[in-house]
Scaffold this motif. Structure first.
Motif, PDB file in Angstrom:
ATOM      1  N   SER A   1       4.699   2.531   7.982  1.00 37.33           N
ATOM      2  CA  SER A   1       5.199   2.853   6.816  1.00 37.33           C
ATOM      3  C   SER A   1       4.477   2.662   5.353  1.00 37.33           C
ATOM      4  O   SER A   1       4.571   3.458   4.506  1.00 37.33           O
ATOM      5  CB  SER A   1       6.818   2.237   6.832  1.00 37.33           C
ATOM      6  N   THR A   2       3.790   1.353   5.443  1.00 40.07           N
ATOM      7  CA  THR A   2       3.118   1.410   4.134  1.00 40.07           C
ATOM      8  C   THR A   2       1.863   2.299   3.896  1.00 40.07           C
ATOM      9  O   THR A   2       1.316   2.725   2.934  1.00 40.07           O
ATOM     10  CB  THR A   2       2.415  -0.050   4.135  1.00 40.07           C
ATOM     11  N   THR A   3       1.343   2.828   5.179  1.00 38.16           N
ATOM     12  CA  THR A   3       0.014   3.682   5.039  1.00 38.16           C
ATOM     13  C   THR A   3       0.596   5.000   4.627  1.00 38.16           C
ATOM     14  O   THR A   3       0.076   5.560   3.652  1.00 38.16           O
ATOM     15  CB  THR A   3      -0.536   3.798   6.504  1.00 38.16           C
ATOM     16  N   LEU A   4       1.801   5.334   5.127  1.00 35.36           N
ATOM     17  CA  LEU A   4       2.427   6.867   4.567  1.00 35.36           C
ATOM     18  C   LEU A   4       2.989   6.715   3.163  1.00 35.36           C
ATOM     19  O   LEU A   4       2.604   7.662   2.486  1.00 35.36           O
ATOM     20  CB  LEU A   4       3.520   6.938   5.691  1.00 35.36           C
ATOM     21  N   LEU A   5       3.457   5.409   2.698  1.00 34.55           N
ATOM     22  CA  LEU A   5       3.947   5.449   1.294  1.00 34.55           C
ATOM     23  C   LEU A   5       2.504   5.289   0.695  1.00 34.55           C
ATOM     24  O   LEU A   5       2.671   6.041  -0.538  1.00 34.55           O
ATOM     25  CB  LEU A   5       4.500   3.912   1.258  1.00 34.55           C
ATOM     26  N   GLY A   6       1.792   4.544   0.939  1.00 37.92           N
ATOM     27  CA  GLY A   6       0.466   4.554   0.082  1.00 37.92           C
ATOM     28  C   GLY A   6      -0.186   6.156  -0.204  1.00 37.92           C
ATOM     29  O   GLY A   6      -0.724   6.337  -1.129  1.00 37.92           O
TER      30      GLY A   6
ATOM     31  N   VAL B   1      -5.702  -4.896  13.674  1.00 40.73           N
ATOM     32  CA  VAL B   1      -5.731  -3.537  13.435  1.00 40.73           C
ATOM     33  C   VAL B   1      -4.707  -3.030  12.690  1.00 40.73           C
ATOM     34  O   VAL B   1      -4.690  -2.375  11.522  1.00 40.73           O
ATOM     35  CB  VAL B   1      -5.820  -2.726  14.678  1.00 40.73           C
ATOM     36  N   LEU B   2      -3.523  -3.444  12.936  1.00 40.55           N
ATOM     37  CA  LEU B   2      -2.201  -3.234  12.132  1.00 40.55           C
ATOM     38  C   LEU B   2      -2.117  -4.024  10.845  1.00 40.55           C
ATOM     39  O   LEU B   2      -1.679  -3.136   9.982  1.00 40.55           O
ATOM     40  CB  LEU B   2      -0.653  -3.471  13.146  1.00 40.55           C
ATOM     41  N   ALA B   3      -2.506  -5.192  10.914  1.00 44.03           N
ATOM     42  CA  ALA B   3      -2.671  -5.877   9.585  1.00 44.03           C
ATOM     43  C   ALA B   3      -3.610  -5.251   8.775  1.00 44.03           C
ATOM     44  O   ALA B   3      -3.132  -5.071   7.311  1.00 44.03           O
ATOM     45  CB  ALA B   3      -3.226  -7.469   9.646  1.00 44.03           C
ATOM     46  N   ALA B   4      -4.582  -4.658   9.055  1.00 42.73           N
ATOM     47  CA  ALA B   4      -5.533  -3.770   8.302  1.00 42.73           C
ATOM     48  C   ALA B   4      -4.890  -2.779   7.552  1.00 42.73           C
ATOM     49  O   ALA B   4      -4.953  -2.282   6.510  1.00 42.73           O
ATOM     50  CB  ALA B   4      -7.015  -3.510   9.024  1.00 42.73           C
ATOM     51  N   TRP B   5      -4.268  -2.037   8.533  1.00 42.65           N
ATOM     52  CA  TRP B   5      -3.628  -0.742   8.050  1.00 42.65           C
ATOM     53  C   TRP B   5      -2.614  -1.053   7.116  1.00 42.65           C
ATOM     54  O   TRP B   5      -2.588  -0.287   6.123  1.00 42.65           O
ATOM     55  CB  TRP B   5      -3.108   0.177   9.294  1.00 42.65           C
ATOM     56  N   ALA B   6      -1.767  -2.233   7.277  1.00 39.43           N
ATOM     57  CA  ALA B   6      -0.670  -2.573   6.219  1.00 39.43           C
ATOM     58  C   ALA B   6      -1.488  -2.878   4.863  1.00 39.43           C
ATOM     59  O   ALA B   6      -0.860  -2.523   4.031  1.00 39.43           O
ATOM     60  CB  ALA B   6       0.219  -3.732   6.852  1.00 39.43           C
ATOM     61  N   ALA B   7      -2.494  -3.677   5.000  1.00 39.24           N
ATOM     62  CA  ALA B   7      -3.255  -3.826   3.918  1.00 39.24           C
ATOM     63  C   ALA B   7      -3.808  -2.741   2.976  1.00 39.24           C
ATOM     64  O   ALA B   7      -3.744  -2.547   1.901  1.00 39.24           O
ATOM     65  CB  ALA B   7      -4.547  -4.817   4.088  1.00 39.24           C
ATOM     66  N   VAL B   8      -4.360  -1.696   3.592  1.00 41.94           N
ATOM     67  CA  VAL B   8      -4.810  -0.533   3.088  1.00 41.94           C
ATOM     68  C   VAL B   8      -3.714   0.296   2.672  1.00 41.94           C
ATOM     69  O   VAL B   8      -3.797   0.845   1.544  1.00 41.94           O
ATOM     70  CB  VAL B   8      -5.532   0.367   4.082  1.00 41.94           C
ATOM     71  N   GLY B   9      -2.409   0.524   3.292  1.00 40.61           N
ATOM     72  CA  GLY B   9      -1.467   0.980   2.658  1.00 40.61           C
ATOM     73  C   GLY B   9      -0.933   0.218   1.260  1.00 40.61           C
ATOM     74  O   GLY B   9      -0.536   1.051   0.393  1.00 40.61           O
ATOM     75  N   VAL B  10      -0.637  -0.958   1.484  1.00 38.93           N
ATOM     76  CA  VAL B  10      -0.253  -1.751   0.090  1.00 38.93           C
ATOM     77  C   VAL B  10      -1.325  -1.673  -1.004  1.00 38.93           C
ATOM     78  O   VAL B  10      -0.644  -1.278  -2.085  1.00 38.93           O
ATOM     79  CB  VAL B  10      -0.279  -3.277   0.530  1.00 38.93           C
TER      80      VAL B  10
ATOM     81  N   LEU C   1      -0.356  -0.083  -4.900  1.00 36.80           N
ATOM     82  CA  LEU C   1      -0.776  -0.711  -6.061  1.00 36.80           C
ATOM     83  C   LEU C   1      -1.756   0.158  -6.954  1.00 36.80           C
ATOM     84  O   LEU C   1      -1.778   0.066  -7.879  1.00 36.80           O
ATOM     85  CB  LEU C   1      -1.464  -2.035  -5.419  1.00 36.80           C
ATOM     86  N   LEU C   2      -2.720   0.817  -6.184  1.00 35.91           N
ATOM     87  CA  LEU C   2      -3.621   1.615  -6.851  1.00 35.91           C
ATOM     88  C   LEU C   2      -2.786   2.767  -7.514  1.00 35.91           C
ATOM     89  O   LEU C   2      -3.158   2.984  -8.714  1.00 35.91           O
ATOM     90  CB  LEU C   2      -4.587   2.251  -5.908  1.00 35.91           C
ATOM     91  N   ALA C   3      -1.885   3.412  -6.997  1.00 36.60           N
ATOM     92  CA  ALA C   3      -1.013   4.431  -7.411  1.00 36.60           C
ATOM     93  C   ALA C   3      -0.316   3.853  -8.510  1.00 36.60           C
ATOM     94  O   ALA C   3      -0.112   4.584  -9.488  1.00 36.60           O
ATOM     95  CB  ALA C   3      -0.361   5.228  -6.329  1.00 36.60           C
ATOM     96  N   ASP C   4       0.176   2.516  -8.394  1.00 35.18           N
ATOM     97  CA  ASP C   4       1.078   1.979  -9.407  1.00 35.18           C
ATOM     98  C   ASP C   4       0.390   1.688 -10.622  1.00 35.18           C
ATOM     99  O   ASP C   4       0.765   2.197 -11.570  1.00 35.18           O
ATOM    100  CB  ASP C   4       1.719   0.680  -8.876  1.00 35.18           C
ATOM    101  N   ARG C   5      -0.922   1.388 -10.424  1.00 32.65           N
ATOM    102  CA  ARG C   5      -1.844   1.151 -11.725  1.00 32.65           C
ATOM    103  C   ARG C   5      -2.108   2.411 -12.263  1.00 32.65           C
ATOM    104  O   ARG C   5      -2.181   2.136 -13.640  1.00 32.65           O
ATOM    105  CB  ARG C   5      -3.191   0.375 -11.130  1.00 32.65           C
TER     106      ARG C   5
END
Length: 344
Positions: free
Chosen positions: A223-228, A299-308, A312-316
């Protein structure tokens, strides 16, 4: 009489869209068809023990593209290796026959092939084979149908938050709300999926809390990857993420067959994508007491971190595009296009 004028560049855009969709369909066909066409045992690790001459004969005759033979000193050592996921199964040549050690919950396709291999070894030794399933599926779901069916809800659990929350809380103002909602949804839906599998269909065993945490992590990663991607690239990013999860990650997950039934390259890609890592984590938590859970969890934690990070980049970027309320106040003007500036 008015004449409709086609905007300049329309033909080029239409051509690009048509070609892009055609490429997507072709990629979808490859992702679903090629792994199936080349499915089968690929370097499946199995432990072998027995008299030296018999064990060496098995290694010489069997070791190759399909099987990766590893010699062990005793049958107990082979059993331990299967339970620790060091090997997918094993063969033990004894004075009473050939013992075949399998782990059906770890890969039903490999189990079937290993059983056939054990029968062949027993025939060569003019004896009989006895199968010992060390890690079976549950009695209520002996074929693992529930485990296989769990992947699609997990994938949609990553797609739905980006799609629905994006409609309810659109634009830059709703970005952080969408991220919070997606994470909360992952917690609730992940716990529900694990509960249905363990207490509803009785398809899995193991510690419910650990299994639920794994499912939650998988949904959060998707979900975070898709949101990002959606926040950075719009609907094009959402389409890219959806295709990555559904059209590539789903057929390459190996959840139905086990990790050694896909060609090596396809299997590696599948395990590095969120659906494949989610399936691996669910399997190991549900049936192997978490043995080998570190890799898919990372692997999943890395994908979640990339998504978040994407969010944050889009928010900035969105904040930079928003007029500075402090600057507007000090200049003595009010930006009526942003009524929230008046109420601050």
């Amino acid at each position: 009489m008015s004449h409709h004028v086609t905007p300049p560049g329309t033909g080029r855009k239409l051509t690009l869209v048509v070609l892009g969709l055609a490429a997507l369909i072709a990629a979808m066909l490859c992702a679903f068809a090629l792994p199936s066409l080349h499915s089968g045992p690929h370097h499946v690790p199995i432990g072998v023990t027995g008299p030296r001459q018999a064990a060496e004969a098995i290694r010489e005759n069997v070791d190759g593209p399909a099987w990766d033979i590893r010699l062990y000193p005793t049958p107990e050592a082979v059993e331990k290796a299967v339970l620790h996921k060091d090997v997918a199964g094993g063969l033990a040549v004894t004075g009473h026959g050939v013992d075949v050690y399998t782990a059906t919950a770890g890969g039903p396709s490999a189990t079937s092939a290993l059983t056939a291999l054990g029968d062949g070894v027993a025939q060569q030794n003019k004896t009989r084979a006895t199968v010992h399933d060390l890690v079976p599926f549950t009695d209520d779901d002996p074929r693992g149908a529930g485990l296989t069916a769990a992947l699609m809800p997990m994938i949609f659990g990553g797609i739905f938050p980006a799609l629905i929350l994006g409609s309810v809380f659109p634009g830059h103002r709703g970005l952080r709300t969408r991220l919070t909602g997606a994470l909360l949804f992952s917690v609730v839906a992940g716990a529900a999926v694990a509960a249905v599998l363990q207490f509803g269909t009785h398809s899995i065993d193991g510690d419910y809390g650990i299994t639920a945490l794994g499912v939650i992590l998988g949904m959060a990663a998707m979900s975070t990857t898709l949101l990002g991607l959606q926040a950075l690239l719009g609907m094009g990013g959402f389409a890219l993420g959806g295709a990555l999860m559904m059209l590539l990650g789903n057929p390459l997950s190996g959840l139905a067959t086990g990790p050694h039934w896909l060609p090596d390259g396809w299997a590696t890609v599948g395990r590095l994508l969120p659906p494949g890592a989610s399936g691996s984590l669910l399997r190991t938590n549900a049936f192997f007491d978490g043995t080998g859970a570190a890799t898919p969890a990372l692997v999943l934690a890395a994908w979640a971190a990339v998504g978040v990070a994407f969010v944050l980049l889009a928010d900035r970027r969105g904040r930079r595009a928003t007029p500075d309320s402090h600057g507007a106040a000090t200049s003595g003007t009010t930006d009526v296009s942003h009524p929230e500036l008046v109420t601050r």
